[in-house]
Design a protein around this motif. Structure first.
Motif, PDB file in Angstrom:
ATOM      1  N   PRO A   1      40.727  18.722   8.991  1.00  0.00           N
ATOM      2  CA  PRO A   1      41.710  17.569   8.435  1.00  0.00           C
ATOM      3  C   PRO A   1      41.331  17.927   7.302  1.00  0.00           C
ATOM      4  N   SER A   2      42.202  17.168   5.958  1.00  0.00           N
ATOM      5  CA  SER A   2      41.943  17.866   4.041  1.00  0.00           C
ATOM      6  C   SER A   2      41.146  16.212   3.814  1.00  0.00           C
ATOM      7  N   ASN A   3      40.359  14.836   4.660  1.00  0.00           N
ATOM      8  CA  ASN A   3      39.433  14.374   4.133  1.00  0.00           C
ATOM      9  C   ASN A   3      38.078  14.843   4.545  1.00  0.00           C
ATOM     10  N   THR A   4      37.875  16.006   5.525  1.00  0.00           N
ATOM     11  CA  THR A   4      36.321  16.019   6.576  1.00  0.00           C
ATOM     12  C   THR A   4      36.179  17.388   5.313  1.00  0.00           C
ATOM     13  N   THR A   5      34.641  17.728   5.681  1.00  0.00           N
ATOM     14  CA  THR A   5      33.835  18.714   5.668  1.00  0.00           C
ATOM     15  C   THR A   5      33.552  19.895   6.123  1.00  0.00           C
ATOM     16  N   ALA A   6      32.654  20.213   6.055  1.00  0.00           N
ATOM     17  CA  ALA A   6      31.902  21.565   7.593  1.00  0.00           C
ATOM     18  C   ALA A   6      30.934  19.991   7.413  1.00  0.00           C
TER      19      ALA A   6
ATOM     20  N   ALA B   1      33.294  19.564  -4.317  1.00  0.00           N
ATOM     21  CA  ALA B   1      33.975  18.218  -4.240  1.00  0.00           C
ATOM     22  C   ALA B   1      32.858  17.185  -4.420  1.00  0.00           C
ATOM     23  N   ALA B   2      31.221  16.834  -4.202  1.00  0.00           N
ATOM     24  CA  ALA B   2      30.771  16.289  -4.580  1.00  0.00           C
ATOM     25  C   ALA B   2      31.802  16.199  -6.373  1.00  0.00           C
ATOM     26  N   GLY B   3      31.070  17.458  -7.074  1.00  0.00           N
ATOM     27  CA  GLY B   3      31.495  17.426  -8.328  1.00  0.00           C
ATOM     28  C   GLY B   3      32.962  16.503  -8.963  1.00  0.00           C
ATOM     29  N   LEU B   4      33.562  17.181  -7.860  1.00  0.00           N
ATOM     30  CA  LEU B   4      34.809  16.311  -8.421  1.00  0.00           C
ATOM     31  C   LEU B   4      35.131  14.663  -8.381  1.00  0.00           C
TER      32      LEU B   4
ATOM     33  N   PHE C   1      38.979   2.440  -5.119  1.00  0.00           N
ATOM     34  CA  PHE C   1      38.536   2.857  -3.635  1.00  0.00           C
ATOM     35  C   PHE C   1      38.258   4.096  -3.672  1.00  0.00           C
ATOM     36  N   LEU C   2      37.525   4.440  -2.280  1.00  0.00           N
ATOM     37  CA  LEU C   2      37.084   5.355  -2.354  1.00  0.00           C
ATOM     38  C   LEU C   2      38.340   6.711  -1.928  1.00  0.00           C
ATOM     39  N   HIS C   3      39.158   6.281  -1.145  1.00  0.00           N
ATOM     40  CA  HIS C   3      40.154   7.585  -1.183  1.00  0.00           C
ATOM     41  C   HIS C   3      41.285   7.345  -3.214  1.00  0.00           C
ATOM     42  N   GLU C   4      40.723   6.763  -3.737  1.00  0.00           N
ATOM     43  CA  GLU C   4      41.325   7.105  -5.331  1.00  0.00           C
ATOM     44  C   GLU C   4      40.227   8.316  -5.820  1.00  0.00           C
ATOM     45  N   ILE C   5      39.502   8.550  -5.172  1.00  0.00           N
ATOM     46  CA  ILE C   5      38.407   9.671  -5.936  1.00  0.00           C
ATOM     47  C   ILE C   5      37.816  10.519  -5.148  1.00  0.00           C
ATOM     48  N   TRP C   6      38.641  10.971  -3.490  1.00  0.00           N
ATOM     49  CA  TRP C   6      38.205  11.805  -3.361  1.00  0.00           C
ATOM     50  C   TRP C   6      39.111  13.312  -3.123  1.00  0.00           C
ATOM     51  N   PRO C   7      38.604  14.108  -3.800  1.00  0.00           N
ATOM     52  CA  PRO C   7      39.621  15.468  -3.862  1.00  0.00           C
ATOM     53  C   PRO C   7      40.275  15.862  -2.868  1.00  0.00           C
ATOM     54  N   SER C   8      41.333  17.016  -2.908  1.00  0.00           N
ATOM     55  CA  SER C   8      42.710  17.186  -2.071  1.00  0.00           C
ATOM     56  C   SER C   8      41.746  18.403  -2.180  1.00  0.00           C
ATOM     57  N   LYS C   9      41.766  18.879  -1.017  1.00  0.00           N
ATOM     58  CA  LYS C   9      41.999  20.217  -0.585  1.00  0.00           C
ATOM     59  C   LYS C   9      41.983  21.501  -1.391  1.00  0.00           C
ATOM     60  N   CYS C  10      42.673  21.183  -1.869  1.00  0.00           N
ATOM     61  CA  CYS C  10      43.759  22.237  -3.141  1.00  0.00           C
ATOM     62  C   CYS C  10      43.046  22.553  -4.402  1.00  0.00           C
ATOM     63  N   GLU C  11      42.699  21.502  -4.917  1.00  0.00           N
ATOM     64  CA  GLU C  11      41.623  20.942  -5.839  1.00  0.00           C
ATOM     65  C   GLU C  11      40.578  21.422  -5.427  1.00  0.00           C
ATOM     66  N   ILE C  12      39.540  21.419  -5.018  1.00  0.00           N
ATOM     67  CA  ILE C  12      38.198  22.313  -4.473  1.00  0.00           C
ATOM     68  C   ILE C  12      38.744  23.596  -3.662  1.00  0.00           C
ATOM     69  N   GLN C  13      40.191  23.880  -3.821  1.00  0.00           N
ATOM     70  CA  GLN C  13      39.871  25.542  -3.340  1.00  0.00           C
ATOM     71  C   GLN C  13      40.165  26.092  -4.613  1.00  0.00           C
ATOM     72  N   GLU C  14      41.251  25.551  -5.953  1.00  0.00           N
ATOM     73  CA  GLU C  14      41.450  25.975  -6.825  1.00  0.00           C
ATOM     74  C   GLU C  14      40.549  26.068  -7.696  1.00  0.00           C
ATOM     75  N   ILE C  15      39.364  25.215  -7.560  1.00  0.00           N
ATOM     76  CA  ILE C  15      38.369  25.438  -8.417  1.00  0.00           C
ATOM     77  C   ILE C  15      36.664  26.397  -8.261  1.00  0.00           C
ATOM     78  N   GLU C  16      36.928  27.188  -6.689  1.00  0.00           N
ATOM     79  CA  GLU C  16      35.910  27.972  -5.923  1.00  0.00           C
ATOM     80  C   GLU C  16      36.764  29.434  -6.125  1.00  0.00           C
ATOM     81  N   ASP C  17      37.724  29.632  -6.321  1.00  0.00           N
ATOM     82  CA  ASP C  17      38.786  30.711  -6.785  1.00  0.00           C
ATOM     83  C   ASP C  17      38.763  30.855  -7.958  1.00  0.00           C
ATOM     84  N   GLU C  18      38.435  30.306  -9.083  1.00  0.00           N
ATOM     85  CA  GLU C  18      38.217  30.426 -10.315  1.00  0.00           C
ATOM     86  C   GLU C  18      37.025  30.781 -10.200  1.00  0.00           C
ATOM     87  N   VAL C  19      35.832  29.701  -9.889  1.00  0.00           N
ATOM     88  CA  VAL C  19      34.749  29.992  -9.938  1.00  0.00           C
ATOM     89  C   VAL C  19      32.999  31.132  -8.991  1.00  0.00           C
TER      90      VAL C  19
END
Length: 925
Positions: free
Chosen positions: A284-289, A481-484, A618-636
């Motif tokens: 799911p989009s709100n979970t991690t490895a 994700a932690a950085g975001l 609230f936490l959900h307001e600052i939790w990043p989406s999978k797309c945000e994470i993947q976009e940065i990962e692909d870039e860097v």
């Protein structure tokens, strides 16, 4: 030797042997070896090359396709190393017949391609090798015959501590202290790099051993002398299993066992059952490895997979990156398996390209795996082979979670954290309970003044928040994700209380670079997560001191203070002596709990903080989406990033390069050193075996322990307390308290380590009225530190035993958990069950592991520990798993089973230990 990267030839790498693993093994063991019978029938050439390999399909055996991929790699090893002596055609047949032999406890011998060390365990391993050189020289042998016979990689990563945090110069200060504290150790390691061939030393400040292994050291396939064979390894850190995420077979062993492999001896192992673990769906989009691995850990602990291989397959596997897989594989020790293996597939090839490996070599590796039936198609909807048993997990069912407060297998869903923590406070003392009364559980808020401001501390207050350890700092997705989370929190004006010890200790310099390139490092720093060092820090207990005001408040009010870390271990007393509640979490959740300041928050109903405009956030307001994470990962995340970082690894650093060492084959021992001492393991060693084992007569019980006693309870770890036996010993040697360092840093000094054995403050000895590291000296009825009681018995020539419950010896602190009891004088441990590696290490040190039978244990037999024990064990070395009788002076008699499990282990025990066995083998060759 053709590698994925060309290793730099410098002061780091003295010399790599050109001999291949199979030829080393064949020539070392006997002068009467036979030619490998498979040379004529199985040696083939890889397409479009002149490289040979042993083609398993040409065995023409239908059982091959039914074998799990991990077992196929074992099969290749026994085929390649078959010499008619140490490994025979019968071993090959036993592996081919895995479906039946794995159920019968069949022994095989496995020769890994290389050995991996970190400095905590690497120093004692090299100390032992140096002592073996002394012993062999004293017996007329050549000291240089004690030398690694397979490649050895040692990464210095366990010595740096979080002495400084929350400032831009934390890294520089911590590294300077690291070098000052560990000058003697590092000089010894550098001597080892010069004195021993075939050894690579990675200097301090380079990264965590497992991530460096994943990103740089891993070969996937060796190409040596025009022979291709799979990369495989054993390591002296139990989390060596992280490499299984890359399709490389590897697991943790004790330093004792690793030393024998370094000396050319195969590992004697029971052919394991293999549990096939099918993964399907997507996370799911709100979970991690991290959420996934903590869920898997809970499932597999309940399945009881100790001593087994786990092999992952299914369509869900192809959805996981190698970094995700490595996170899961890393925590194999936590779920109890020997390893959690992901066979080689296209995701591995993708990762090799992503991390800057040579494309031509990657192509050769792919070809080898495909040609030898070792390449898995992860798109299959059915099991690709036969398994001992199977499990299924739908990734879509994973929820955000943590684990704790005392064990990694105790999963807590994020939505249940508040209720679970409050329940733990008043539950009876256990792995989930603290035994507080209702009054103490709801005690008043405790106020502290810190940096001229007032703050409140209570049960559940977070005092340590650490993004640390190889489990998660290998994975770009969770770090981004932690950085975001940090970035979004800063944008809303949130902050972290200044008394919380926040730190970032990534697995490699690559992490620093991609956080810098993405700009996320600045947001993390604004919340206090400054770079503190490259190494295994908070997770191993190198968390440093808490601020005085915080420490005094916790101690004076008996608070259940909390640590939240992205690590893999949270056993009592491990992370920090003052954090009694320790929770494992993903890096973004570490940031979240740092912002909240307490672990008993309900993130669904309570705000994580108040914004600069006065609005609840609230936490959900600052939790990043999978797309945000993947976009940065692909870039860097680019291959050139890894290439540039590891090209400079050979340069070391100024402090390391300035270390001067003597280039001698024998180490110049310094009698005044409090770090490196010649150990007494080979005292009175003789070339000829003259010892005979006798029955153990009227031994005293040193400790009567319960279930799940980990090696963290046994092995010296963490800081050395001033009033402990080890601390008093150092003070007697005029060592100042500030120079005590840690037990881990002093593993090369047996006098310190034996005094720190069974010194964990959370140890519970049923023979004592109070918890803690104490024992009863029965003749005088005095309660004293365990090592003091052991020394009294040793002085009186009184043998000792230890009673224990189930899962004795689980955990990661390996070699000294066996060496310490041995030097104390413990002759036998009687337990309900043993963790695999610790049992092996006990045998390797000549300590007899005995297991209760017929569902008996110390309690059901009415044993208190105050009895005298006579164990009729003089012939346990005659064959494996012998049943012996135990008699007590109180009239009780019961049977136990020797857990000397293999024929080779009987020889180790007969000789007094594995190193003595190897020494005599070399001297009498």
């Amino acid at each position: 030797m053709l590698l994925l990267r060309s290793f730099p030839v410098s002061h780091l790498l003295k010399k790599r042997s050109s001999a291949s693993a199979y030829s080393i093994f064949r020539t070392f063991n006997s002068t009467t070896q036979n030619e490998n019978p498979y040379n004529k029938t199985l040696l083939r050439t890889l397409p479009n090359s002149n490289i040979q390999f042993y083609k398993l399909a040409d065995l023409n055996d239908s059982r091959l396709q039914k074998l799990p991929y991990s077992i196929r790699i074992l099969l290749e090893s026994v085929v390649r190393n078959c010499n008619g002596h140490s490994i025979t055609s019968q071993d090959v047949e036993n592996v081919l017949n895995w479906e039946k032999t794995s159920k019968k406890g069949q022994e095989i011998r496995f020769m890994p391609s290389r050995v991996l060390l970190q400095d905590f365990t690497g120093v004692p391993a090299l100390v032992d090798l140096a002592a073996m050189r002394e012993a062999i020289s004293a017996n007329g042998g050549d000291p240089k015959s004690i030398n690694p016979k397979v490649p050895v990689d040692l990464v210095i990563d366990h010595s740096v501590q979080v002495d400084f945090s929350r400032s831009v110069d934390s890294l520089k200060k911590n590294q300077k202290i690291e070098m000052d504290r560990n000058y003697e150790r590092f000089r010894f390691l550098k001597w080892g790099a010069e004195a021993f061939d075939n050894m690579l030393i990675i200097p301090p400040g380079s990264g965590i051993v497992h991530q460096v292994n994943l990103e740089y050291l891993a070969r996937c396939v060796f190409f040596t002398d025009n022979l291709a064979y799979p990369d495989s390894l054993v390591g002296t850190d139990s989390h060596t299993t992280m490499i299984d995420g890359l399709g490389v077979v590897g697991w943790g062993v004790g330093g004792i066992e690793a030393e024998s492999v370094m000396l050319g001896q195969p590992i004697s192992m029971i052919l394991p059952e293999v549990i096939g673990f099918e993964l399907k769906g997507t996370l799911p989009s709100n979970t991690t490895a991290t959420d996934l691995v903590l869920s898997i850990t809970k499932i597999l602990r309940e399945k009881k997979v100790v001593g087994k291989f786990i092999e992952f397959f299914g369509t869900g596997v192809q959805e996981l990156s190698v970094a995700d897989r490595a996170t899961i594989a890393n925590m194999s020790p936590e779920y109890g398996a020997t390893m959690g293996f992901f066979p080689f597939d296209y995701q591995v090839s993708k990762y090799l390209h992503q991390t800057g490996r040579d494309p031509k070599k990657i192509s050769l590796i792919e070809t080898y795996f495909k040609e030898n039936d070792l390449f898995m198609d992860s798109s299959q909807h059915t099991a690709p082979c036969s398994y001992s048993d199977t499990l299924v997990l739908n990734l879509e069912e994973i929820e955000p979670c943590l684990a704790g407060p005392k064990r990694p297998q105790d999963q807590v869903l994020l939505k249940n954290m508040q209720k679970d923590f409050h329940t733990c406070l008043t539950q009876p003392i256990s792995f989930k309970g603290y035994g507080l009364s209702q009054e103490k559980a709801h005690q008043k808020v405790n106020e502290i003044t810190f940096q001229s401001k007032k703050y409140n501390l209570l049960h559940g207050s977070v005092v340590i928040a650490a993004i640390t350890s190889c489990t998660n700092t290998s994975n770009p997705s969770v770090l981004i994700a932690a950085g975001l989370v940090a970035q979004k929190a800063v944008e809303k004006g949130l902050s972290v209380y200044p008394y919380i010890k926040t730190s970032l200790s990534p697995g490699s310099k690559v992490v620093t670079e991609y956080l810098r390139i993405s700009g996320l490092d600045k947001s993390l720093e604004k919340l206090g997560f400054f770079l503190a060092g490259y190494g295994c820090m908070t997770c191993i207990g190198n968390s440093g001191d808490l601020d005085k005001e915080v420490a005094e408040c916790i101690q004076n009010n008996d608070l259940i203070a909390a640590a939240v870390l992205s690590g893999n271990r949270n056993f009592e007393g491990r992370v920090h002596p003052l954090t009694r509640a320790n929770y494992l979490a993903s890096p973004p959740l570490v940031v979240a709990y740092a912002l909240a300041g307490r672990v008993d928050i309900d993130f669904e109903t309570e705000p994580i903080g108040i914004s600069s405009t006065g609005k609840p956030v609230f936490l959900h307001e600052i939790w990043p989406s999978k797309c945000e994470i993947q976009e940065i990962e692909d870039e860097v995340i680019k291959g050139k990033l890894f290439t540039s970082i590891y090209e400079s690894i050979s340069k070391g650093n100024t402090l390391w390069n300035e270390l001067k060492v003597n280039k001698t084959s024998l180490y110049p021992w310094d009698s005044n050193s409090t770090y490196i001492r010649e150990p007494p393991f080979f005292k009175n060693f003789s070339k000829t075996l003259v010892t005979t084992h006798e029955d153990l007569i009227e031994a005293r019980c040193l400790l009567n322990l319960g279930n799940s006693i980990t090696t963290d309870h046994i092995s010296p770890a963490g800081n050395i307390a001033e009033n402990s036996p080890a601390g008093k010993h150092l003070k007697a040697l005029n060592v100042d308290k500030k120079e005590f360092n840690t037990y881990g840093a002093r593993r090369g000094n047996d006098e310190i380590m034996v005094r720190g054995t069974f010194a964990n403050i959370r140890l519970i000895n049923k023979m004592c009225k109070m918890p803690g590291p104490y024992a009863i000296h029965i003749p005088t009825n005095e309660q004293l530190p365990v090592s003091d009681v052991a020394e009294r018995y040793r002085q009186d020539n009184t043998s000792m035993v230890v009673l224990a419950g189930s899962e004795y010896g689980s955990g990661s602190s390996r070699d000294w958990a066996a060496k310490g009891p041995y030097l104390m004088g413990v002759k036998a441990v009687i337990a309900e069950s043993f963790e695999k590696i610790h049992r092996t290490n006990l045998v390797g040190m000549g300590v007899l592991p005995l297991q209760f039978m017929n569902q008996q244990n110390a309690d059901t037999l009415g044993l208190t520990g105050f009895e005298k024990f006579t164990i009729l064990s003089k012939d346990v070395h005659t064959h494996p798993n012998k049943v012996v009788e135990v008699q007590t002076d109180s009239g009780k008699s019961f049977s136990v089973q020797s857990r000397i499990d293999t024929d080779l282990e009987t020889q180790y025990y007969l000789h007094g230990g594995i190193l003595q066995y190897v020494l005599r083998k070399i001297l009498n060759a």
